[in-house]
Write a protein that holds these residues in place. Structure first.
Motif, PDB file in Angstrom:
ATOM      1  N   PRO A   1      41.950  40.248  33.073  1.00  0.00           N
ATOM      2  CA  PRO A   1      41.266  39.880  34.319  1.00  0.00           C
ATOM      3  C   PRO A   1      40.190  38.829  34.082  1.00  0.00           C
ATOM      4  O   PRO A   1      39.562  38.807  33.029  1.00  0.00           O
ATOM      5  CB  PRO A   1      40.642  41.191  34.782  1.00  0.00           C
ATOM      6  CG  PRO A   1      40.520  42.033  33.564  1.00  0.00           C
ATOM      7  CD  PRO A   1      41.641  41.618  32.647  1.00  0.00           C
TER       8      PRO A   1
ATOM      9  N   ASP B   1      37.674  37.959  36.663  1.00  0.00           N
ATOM     10  CA  ASP B   1      36.410  38.191  37.347  1.00  0.00           C
ATOM     11  C   ASP B   1      35.439  38.865  36.376  1.00  0.00           C
ATOM     12  O   ASP B   1      35.771  39.884  35.763  1.00  0.00           O
ATOM     13  CB  ASP B   1      36.635  39.075  38.571  1.00  0.00           C
ATOM     14  CG  ASP B   1      35.342  39.217  39.359  1.00  0.00           C
ATOM     15  OD1 ASP B   1      35.072  38.371  40.213  1.00  0.00           O
ATOM     16  OD2 ASP B   1      34.587  40.174  39.075  1.00  0.00           O
ATOM     17  N   PRO B   2      34.226  38.302  36.206  1.00  0.00           N
ATOM     18  CA  PRO B   2      33.309  38.855  35.195  1.00  0.00           C
ATOM     19  C   PRO B   2      33.049  40.348  35.369  1.00  0.00           C
ATOM     20  O   PRO B   2      32.948  41.079  34.382  1.00  0.00           O
ATOM     21  CB  PRO B   2      32.039  38.033  35.389  1.00  0.00           C
ATOM     22  CG  PRO B   2      32.520  36.726  35.913  1.00  0.00           C
ATOM     23  CD  PRO B   2      33.674  37.075  36.814  1.00  0.00           C
ATOM     24  N   CYS B   3      32.958  40.798  36.620  1.00  0.00           N
ATOM     25  CA  CYS B   3      32.663  42.211  36.849  1.00  0.00           C
ATOM     26  C   CYS B   3      33.804  43.091  36.342  1.00  0.00           C
ATOM     27  O   CYS B   3      33.563  44.141  35.752  1.00  0.00           O
ATOM     28  CB  CYS B   3      32.424  42.436  38.346  1.00  0.00           C
ATOM     29  SG  CYS B   3      31.875  44.084  38.741  1.00  0.00           S
ATOM     30  N   ILE B   4      35.039  42.660  36.535  1.00  0.00           N
ATOM     31  CA  ILE B   4      36.197  43.442  36.088  1.00  0.00           C
ATOM     32  C   ILE B   4      36.446  43.214  34.604  1.00  0.00           C
ATOM     33  O   ILE B   4      36.810  44.124  33.871  1.00  0.00           O
ATOM     34  CB  ILE B   4      37.444  43.091  36.932  1.00  0.00           C
ATOM     35  CG1 ILE B   4      37.157  43.358  38.430  1.00  0.00           C
ATOM     36  CG2 ILE B   4      38.649  43.922  36.499  1.00  0.00           C
ATOM     37  CD1 ILE B   4      38.274  42.942  39.358  1.00  0.00           C
ATOM     38  N   TYR B   5      36.197  42.001  34.127  1.00  0.00           N
ATOM     39  CA  TYR B   5      36.413  41.739  32.701  1.00  0.00           C
ATOM     40  C   TYR B   5      35.558  42.646  31.825  1.00  0.00           C
ATOM     41  O   TYR B   5      36.001  43.107  30.773  1.00  0.00           O
ATOM     42  CB  TYR B   5      36.125  40.283  32.340  1.00  0.00           C
ATOM     43  CG  TYR B   5      36.403  40.046  30.884  1.00  0.00           C
ATOM     44  CD1 TYR B   5      37.698  39.812  30.438  1.00  0.00           C
ATOM     45  CD2 TYR B   5      35.394  40.157  29.932  1.00  0.00           C
ATOM     46  CE1 TYR B   5      37.984  39.672  29.096  1.00  0.00           C
ATOM     47  CE2 TYR B   5      35.669  40.026  28.584  1.00  0.00           C
ATOM     48  CZ  TYR B   5      36.961  39.778  28.172  1.00  0.00           C
ATOM     49  OH  TYR B   5      37.235  39.668  26.838  1.00  0.00           O
ATOM     50  N   ARG B   6      34.313  42.903  32.249  1.00  0.00           N
ATOM     51  CA  ARG B   6      33.443  43.760  31.424  1.00  0.00           C
ATOM     52  C   ARG B   6      34.090  45.127  31.191  1.00  0.00           C
ATOM     53  O   ARG B   6      33.981  45.716  30.123  1.00  0.00           O
ATOM     54  CB  ARG B   6      32.071  43.935  32.085  1.00  0.00           C
ATOM     55  CG  ARG B   6      31.255  42.667  32.256  1.00  0.00           C
ATOM     56  CD  ARG B   6      31.035  41.884  30.999  1.00  0.00           C
ATOM     57  NE  ARG B   6      30.254  40.679  31.229  1.00  0.00           N
ATOM     58  CZ  ARG B   6      30.762  39.492  31.609  1.00  0.00           C
ATOM     59  NH1 ARG B   6      32.044  39.337  31.827  1.00  0.00           N
ATOM     60  NH2 ARG B   6      29.959  38.455  31.747  1.00  0.00           N
ATOM     61  N   LEU B   7      34.782  45.644  32.227  1.00  0.00           N
ATOM     62  CA  LEU B   7      35.452  46.941  32.096  1.00  0.00           C
ATOM     63  C   LEU B   7      36.624  46.830  31.113  1.00  0.00           C
ATOM     64  O   LEU B   7      36.840  47.712  30.275  1.00  0.00           O
ATOM     65  CB  LEU B   7      35.961  47.389  33.468  1.00  0.00           C
ATOM     66  CG  LEU B   7      34.883  47.464  34.551  1.00  0.00           C
ATOM     67  CD1 LEU B   7      35.528  47.609  35.927  1.00  0.00           C
ATOM     68  CD2 LEU B   7      33.925  48.602  34.293  1.00  0.00           C
ATOM     69  N   TYR B   8      37.352  45.739  31.208  1.00  0.00           N
ATOM     70  CA  TYR B   8      38.475  45.494  30.286  1.00  0.00           C
ATOM     71  C   TYR B   8      37.948  45.379  28.856  1.00  0.00           C
ATOM     72  O   TYR B   8      38.535  45.909  27.907  1.00  0.00           O
ATOM     73  CB  TYR B   8      39.172  44.207  30.721  1.00  0.00           C
ATOM     74  CG  TYR B   8      40.207  43.690  29.759  1.00  0.00           C
ATOM     75  CD1 TYR B   8      41.494  44.228  29.730  1.00  0.00           C
ATOM     76  CD2 TYR B   8      39.906  42.660  28.881  1.00  0.00           C
ATOM     77  CE1 TYR B   8      42.446  43.744  28.853  1.00  0.00           C
ATOM     78  CE2 TYR B   8      40.850  42.169  28.000  1.00  0.00           C
ATOM     79  CZ  TYR B   8      42.119  42.718  27.985  1.00  0.00           C
ATOM     80  OH  TYR B   8      43.048  42.232  27.107  1.00  0.00           O
ATOM     81  N   GLU B   9      36.846  44.676  28.725  1.00  0.00           N
ATOM     82  CA  GLU B   9      36.254  44.497  27.396  1.00  0.00           C
ATOM     83  C   GLU B   9      35.848  45.846  26.800  1.00  0.00           C
ATOM     84  O   GLU B   9      36.007  46.077  25.597  1.00  0.00           O
ATOM     85  CB  GLU B   9      35.032  43.584  27.525  1.00  0.00           C
ATOM     86  CG  GLU B   9      34.355  43.250  26.218  1.00  0.00           C
ATOM     87  CD  GLU B   9      33.170  42.325  26.450  1.00  0.00           C
ATOM     88  OE1 GLU B   9      33.390  41.153  26.776  1.00  0.00           O
ATOM     89  OE2 GLU B   9      32.019  42.795  26.346  1.00  0.00           O
ATOM     90  N   ILE B  10      35.337  46.723  27.637  1.00  0.00           N
ATOM     91  CA  ILE B  10      34.968  48.057  27.150  1.00  0.00           C
ATOM     92  C   ILE B  10      36.196  48.769  26.599  1.00  0.00           C
ATOM     93  O   ILE B  10      36.138  49.413  25.543  1.00  0.00           O
ATOM     94  CB  ILE B  10      34.301  48.869  28.286  1.00  0.00           C
ATOM     95  CG1 ILE B  10      32.909  48.298  28.580  1.00  0.00           C
ATOM     96  CG2 ILE B  10      34.212  50.353  27.935  1.00  0.00           C
ATOM     97  CD1 ILE B  10      32.297  48.798  29.888  1.00  0.00           C
ATOM     98  N   VAL B  11      37.326  48.640  27.276  1.00  0.00           N
ATOM     99  CA  VAL B  11      38.554  49.256  26.768  1.00  0.00           C
ATOM    100  C   VAL B  11      38.973  48.601  25.454  1.00  0.00           C
ATOM    101  O   VAL B  11      39.398  49.264  24.515  1.00  0.00           O
ATOM    102  CB  VAL B  11      39.691  49.153  27.807  1.00  0.00           C
ATOM    103  CG1 VAL B  11      41.010  49.646  27.227  1.00  0.00           C
ATOM    104  CG2 VAL B  11      39.341  49.957  29.049  1.00  0.00           C
TER     105      VAL B  11
END
Lengths: 147, 147, 147, 147, 147, 147, 147, 147, 147, 147
Positions: free
Chosen positions: J81, J83-93
């Protein structure tokens, strides 16, 4: 055959053992921090005499100076970088890339900012609400031309 | 339902018809060129009152101000951009990304430069060997923390 | 809002209807075939006066000249092109890319051939063993520099 | 079993140690620089007698001549090359690929420029506004045919 | 502007309505089934007079003949095809590709089988253990050459 | 543990040393060239007795016969092959895949040509306009069925 | 021209409006649920008489029966499916694929389970610890053969 | 440190040397063939006592039992598998995935078939028209729930 | 030069040999389980004194403490993870990502949850219908700002 | 035929026009914010009676309630993803995925946290050093089992 990756590893080992900083290595070289660091990471070539100063200063074997002066093949394997510190830079290009193109071309006409005739500085700016990182890039404006 | 893409197209049409520049639109907004341009391209949200100034200044319908103030979904479809002007920026991240990480972390410890608490300026600097583009980015340093 | 793709389609329709060649359109423009064709396909911008000559010569609406003069966003969607004629060019870069880099850098030092300050000619050369296509590219040599 | 990659590394080591240029190796071979360099990088096969001249000239073991004469498997791992010098060539195909197809086919009919029955020269052309790199490619025109 | 995709759809509609076969269309054209089918699917250009026979035979508008004779841009969007019938062909290239290269080059020297100076036949061969499909491809051998 | 890749390397070494051809190895095996070559490259399994003939004929260790008879895992790493000789085959599937599906299904009904119950021959056909490569594939027609 | 996607949408609308189930549609067809559902989703072709029963049973226009009987092009756009229900099936292939190959080949020799001469049933099995889904697939064993 | 890949290789070596079958190894374990095979291939963990029986039965070192009992990281590197036997399974998911979802959800409501609380059997069923492979999967139905 | 991967392997070996748990290692460190585990897996850096406690507690060489304290390069190679346990987390981001964005922005305005100034806890919660895993994430809200 | 995307657009229009919040819509539904928002975005199905309450509360046509109650196909198009807001969640995974797996499995044995039998809360927690977002996920632990 000694590679740029070998030399980078030698330098990282020296840094770990001796606590040497990139700023100190740039000082040995007499050139800027960004440029010298990128050359030590294998992404740029040092002029031969500068390479010798760095090799001597860090106590690397003579061949390392030859290798530091060779022209690199610039490979970056991750089309989308995963390290958060590098991803943020990638994200800036994704989010602001078209904006930057609009403004570069409004100011200079149809053309680009060169990434070859290019330099960069990175500083930490103290700030009471939280320190800031300031990155300054300067690249030659290259106009497209008709022919 | 009017989208950010619709508003961007309206603005581009106004620019084509009237020769308005991004600098003039930024002026209407009373904010910086990079930020206002990125908002007009759908990548940032303008504060509501700023959005109204831009919509009025450009003669856009009232709903356009609402749309300019909405929070965007930041989409960039090309993982590797193809436009040469934008690719050069991507290439800088590819070639210098690890260097930037090394220096940001040498100066500030383990952490990143924020792409959210962030601003940028772009200027053309006259130079007799050929004009240069200067890009200045400033982002808050965010340290990783132990817990 | 008329786009570069719209103008390309108009030109292709004129070519189909009138049998006009790219050589004739380049003639209207007073510039080279490769450059004019690429601009008509939306990959370069024509100087405003040249754009007007082309629009007039082909009987396009006035707005088409404005569009031909706008700075393009250069998009190529296929990272690996599938058309055999274009794939062969891609294959040449894949097979000979490192060779070309070695020779460019042996002749000029660490640097690149610019794709911006660049021109190209394409000719068919009669040959009794089978005609040949000759492509000549010329780009400014841009040296990397230390800083 | 000695591979083409092994031979390439041997040649690079000889070049580093002895300062031999590609031009000199091409001279040993009695063939063109681009072709000989590409064969030394493992992307073409040298005729057996030419391979022996190169191996002897550089002081390589006898098996290296056998390997230089073997038919290569041409692998390029990066669908989109990252090295700036090679990327610019890729970008030229992306930006001008359809233009080149239009002109090749306007001049020759439905067909392609062969990348097999093909040769290339690379020269540095002195120029007071900055030296230029000139690349000349010549490939046989291959028409599609009905059957 | 009528495209090759439009003409393909017209032909498919005629086939659905009239039960016309590819064999019958090839007959109208006086050329082979594989070639004519590929041209009707937009992947090859028919000679102008052949295109007119097909358009007339199928009752298509006059512009369709012009379109069938235009040089196609050969696009295949799925790098790995998903339809089982087409995937099996792809799998054959994956499994036997290196084998085919070894044998082509053992028989002809370093070179390739052309996909341009090329033809193909497809037949169903009755067989009591289950009918078989026989595909025969013939392409000119193109040798690499030294220069 | 000896792998199929190990055996392939052994065979390639024997071929380099002794100038043995694939045709000669197929002769040892008493089977067709394409099949035997593919098995030697690790893409098919030889019947045990055939494997022993090949191993003996080439002077390979006994375990090699066991390995040649094992069922392979057929891996092809490049979804899009880069070697020009193999790419042309891939391109044929891309350009003619839908055509082949149309004709296979017009001749046999809804179904496919098997890539398992399958064989192939490759010949070089002398031709005064330039020799040709002829590839003949035969696969069982497998109809889809209702249930 | 009515496509398989159009017919699928018509069927989904009928299902939404009338609460018709796939089981009922399979009943109209007189064939199995999995096969009929897949044909209604455009992934298989119904025999012409079966297609007419389905079209009549659901009150679709006559052309829909023609379309249901046409041979489909089986396209699945997501190489890795994202819907959790479908991903679990993909994951089973990823996790157990090599296991399945080992066991199919231990039981039958070097070969595969056909996906063409193939059928499948899906049932919900009541179970007090939580109901289970049972999927039964049956495909013809196709041996590789030597030639 | 001994890895699951090391243990898999040991088991494959034992199988090659001793002709042991997966059925025999499953017998040693006292569990099903699919599960035991998948654990030996590194995709599942055996209960500790089962792992010891397998290690003892095959004459593996003691550490192998520890490794067989460790929880695996389930990696499958090929998003689209290339081996024909495994690809057919992938194709079934591609072609029938949406059908399976429709039927699972028609029978059980909005939910999925678990790939974790899951088992599978594989049998070869003799058939005079050609033997068949039968695969039976059973997974717990997991309903989505509102909250 | 000892790498983070080397240290991770050392720790895994200690865990296998001694049955040490992540909870016990977190205890040695005096920090939370998630943070300490991620640092041991090479994805975070431990404060120097904490690193020494872990190295001493596990009986690792002194250099391991230095390595544990170094700033990591966070690499995750699989864009889409395959391990079922990790894929479920990825799927949650895919399915709920936009939802989370909507709610984060409804509660805080245009901005994001930091992944840097961030912590996480993982607990198993006993439950008679089946135990549950509870994951609690807390990240600083970072608002976008105008400039 | 009205789709889930159509209903999402209707709801977004109502929100824009009336300033309705997700919290208020969740209130109409009598269910949690995360669940209701995800259903309104087309990623979950509402129970039929809940769907009617939402449709009525927002003044949507009756068919919208039917659509909100239909089982969704969960599609997320961007593998990574942007979008920075959604990417942060992906990055956490990406960064913590293996850590989470280690801890889930240390606490529960070999198994996973379900993404189906799953719920989530999102809160903003006031904090004088800057507000925080707290995300709490709870999913049933599903153990792998031997069979």
């Amino acid at each position: 055959m000694m590679t740029k990756a070998d030399v980078t590893e030698m330098i990282m080992e020296k840094k770990r053992a001796g606590g040497t900083t990139w700023a100190e290595i740039a000082n040995m070289a007499g050139l800027g921090e960004v440029f010298v660091t990128s050359a030590c990471l294998g992404m740029n070539s040092l002029p031969r005499d500068v390479a010798e100063k760095v090799a001597t200063g860090l106590g690397l074997p003579q061949e390392a100076a030859v290798v530091l002066a060779e022209y690199p093949k610039k490979m970056f394997d991750q089309a989308v970088p995963t390290d958060p510190c590098i991803y943020r830079l990638y994200e800036i290009v994704g989010v602001y890339g078209e904006t930057m193109k609009e403004l570069i071309q409004e100011k200079g006409g149809d053309g680009i900012m060169s990434a070859i005739d290019f330099d960069m500085q990175i500083e930490k700016i103290p700030n009471e609400k939280g320190d800031r990182i300031e990155v300054t890039m300067s690249g030659k404006f290259l106009p497209y031309r008709s022919w």
